[in-house]
Motif scaffolding. Structure first.
Motif, PDB file in Angstrom:
ATOM      1  N   GLU A 170      -4.016  -8.589 -70.897  1.00 35.78           N
ATOM      2  CA  GLU A 170      -4.130 -10.040 -70.850  1.00 35.78           C
ATOM      3  C   GLU A 170      -2.835 -10.693 -70.370  1.00 35.78           C
ATOM      4  O   GLU A 170      -2.868 -11.701 -69.665  1.00 35.78           O
ATOM      5  CB  GLU A 170      -4.495 -10.585 -72.230  1.00 35.78           C
ATOM      6  N   GLY A 171      -1.687 -10.123 -70.717  1.00 35.28           N
ATOM      7  CA  GLY A 171      -0.423 -10.692 -70.252  1.00 35.28           C
ATOM      8  C   GLY A 171      -0.335 -10.715 -68.740  1.00 35.28           C
ATOM      9  O   GLY A 171       0.179 -11.672 -68.144  1.00 35.28           O
ATOM     10  N   ARG A 173      -2.883 -10.963 -66.723  1.00 30.16           N
ATOM     11  CA  ARG A 173      -3.814 -12.002 -66.268  1.00 30.16           C
ATOM     12  C   ARG A 173      -3.216 -13.394 -66.435  1.00 30.16           C
ATOM     13  O   ARG A 173      -3.418 -14.275 -65.602  1.00 30.16           O
ATOM     14  CB  ARG A 173      -5.128 -11.886 -67.020  1.00 30.16           C
ATOM     15  N   GLN A 174      -2.473 -13.577 -67.526  1.00 25.02           N
ATOM     16  CA  GLN A 174      -1.794 -14.866 -67.712  1.00 25.02           C
ATOM     17  C   GLN A 174      -0.807 -15.105 -66.581  1.00 25.02           C
ATOM     18  O   GLN A 174      -0.682 -16.230 -66.075  1.00 25.02           O
ATOM     19  CB  GLN A 174      -1.094 -14.884 -69.071  1.00 25.02           C
ATOM     20  N   ASN A 175      -0.111 -14.060 -66.171  1.00 23.21           N
ATOM     21  CA  ASN A 175       0.835 -14.204 -65.069  1.00 23.21           C
ATOM     22  C   ASN A 175       0.126 -14.496 -63.752  1.00 23.21           C
ATOM     23  O   ASN A 175       0.630 -15.258 -62.917  1.00 23.21           O
ATOM     24  CB  ASN A 175       1.678 -12.928 -64.939  1.00 23.21           C
ATOM     25  N   ARG A 177      -2.644 -16.178 -63.508  1.00 21.92           N
ATOM     26  CA  ARG A 177      -3.020 -17.598 -63.605  1.00 21.92           C
ATOM     27  C   ARG A 177      -1.815 -18.489 -63.355  1.00 21.92           C
ATOM     28  O   ARG A 177      -1.926 -19.535 -62.708  1.00 21.92           O
ATOM     29  CB  ARG A 177      -3.648 -17.883 -64.976  1.00 21.92           C
ATOM     30  N   GLN A 178      -0.652 -18.085 -63.856  1.00 26.25           N
ATOM     31  CA  GLN A 178       0.562 -18.860 -63.614  1.00 26.25           C
ATOM     32  C   GLN A 178       0.888 -18.908 -62.125  1.00 26.25           C
ATOM     33  O   GLN A 178       1.303 -19.952 -61.596  1.00 26.25           O
ATOM     34  CB  GLN A 178       1.738 -18.258 -64.380  1.00 26.25           C
TER      35      GLN A 178
END
Length: 211
Positions: A170-171, A173-175, A177-178
Motif C-alpha cells: 500500500e505504501g 500505491r500511496q506514492n 497517487r502522490q
C-alpha cells in the motif's frame, strides 16, 4: 495530469522479441528504430492513445559510455530475459516535467534529451539505469511542442490496453497517487515484490495477459 505514454517490454534480441510480440498481438510492429545515446533499438505497436515498445540492446551500436535505460545492463535483467520478452516498466506523459519531478515521491533521475531518427523527447533516466520499485514507478516523459509522439503518429492497429495493474504494498500505491498516476493503474495484489501486469485486447477481440 499525467497520462500513460507507453508500456515497455524488454528482450535479449530484438528480431526474436518482436516476432514473439507480433504472435501475441496478432499485428506486426508499425514503428521503431535506434537510440544512439543508449545503444538500444526497438519496435512499436499502437495502443489507442498510447503505445507498446519492445526494446533490446543494439549489438551494432557503439558503447553508450553509460548504463543503458530499463536496467538492460543488469545481469539479473538479462537473466530474466532469457525466455520471452518481459513487461519491465512504463512511461508517464507529462505536460509539466519539472513540476511533476518536483512532486515525485522519489528522484526519478535526471532529464535527458533522447532521439530516435527525427524524433526527440525529454525523459527521466536514472544514472545507474535501474528501475524504481521493480519498474512500477514510471519514467516521466515530455514531448516537445510540435513533436508528434508515436501514440499520435502510428496507425491504429485495433489494440487496446484493457487493464494495467500495479502489484505491491500500500505504501507504494500511496506514492503512485502522490505522483499523480493512481488513476492509470489498477490495484493488484499487495504481497510479494512490486510488479506490473497488463491485459491487451486484440483487434479480433481476444485478450492477451502479460504478467
Amino acid at each position: 495530469m499525467l497520462s500513460l505514454d507507453h508500456i515497455v517490454f524488454a528482450c535479449r534480441e530484438l528480431s526474436a522479441g518482436a516476432a514473439w510480440m507480433e504472435q501475441q498481438l496478432g499485428q506486426p510492429p508499425v514503428g521503431g528504430g535506434q537510440h544512439p545515446m543508449m545503444g538500444t533499438h526497438n519496435k512499436l505497436w499502437r495502443l489507442e492513445g498510447a503505445y507498446l515498445e519492445v526494446i533490446a540492446i543494439d549489438p551494432g551500436a557503439s558503447d553508450p559510455g553509460r548504463k543503458r535505460w530499463f536496467a538492460l545492463d543488469d545481469p539479473a535483467m538479462q537473466a530474466r530475459l532469457r525466455g520471452a520478452p518481459q513487461l519491465v516498466t512504463w512511461v508517464a506523459r507529462s505536460d509539466d516535467l519539472d513540476g511533476d519531478i518536483a512532486r515525485a515521491p522519489l528522484d526519478p533521475g535526471p532529464v535527458l534529451r533522447l532521439t530516435r531518427d527525427r524524433l526527440c523527447w525529454d525523459l527521466t533516466v536514472r544514472e545507474d539505469g535501474a528501475l524504481h520499485w521493480g519498474g512500477v514507478f514510471p519514467g516521466l516523459i515530455q514531448w516537445p511542442q510540435g513533436v508528434a509522439s508515436p501514440a499520435e503518429s502510428l496507425p491504429d492497429q485495433g489494440l487496446r490496453l484493457a487493464a494495467f495493474t500495479a502489484h505491491g504494498p500500500e505504501g507504494m500505491r500511496q506514492n503512485l497517487r502522490q505522483l499523480g498516476v493512481g488513476h492509470i493503474l489498477r490495484a493488484g495484489r499487495t504481497t510479494g515484490a512490486p510488479a506490473l501486469s497488463a491485459l491487451i485486447e486484440r483487434a479480433d477481440g481476444r485478450a492477451v495477459a502479460f504478467d
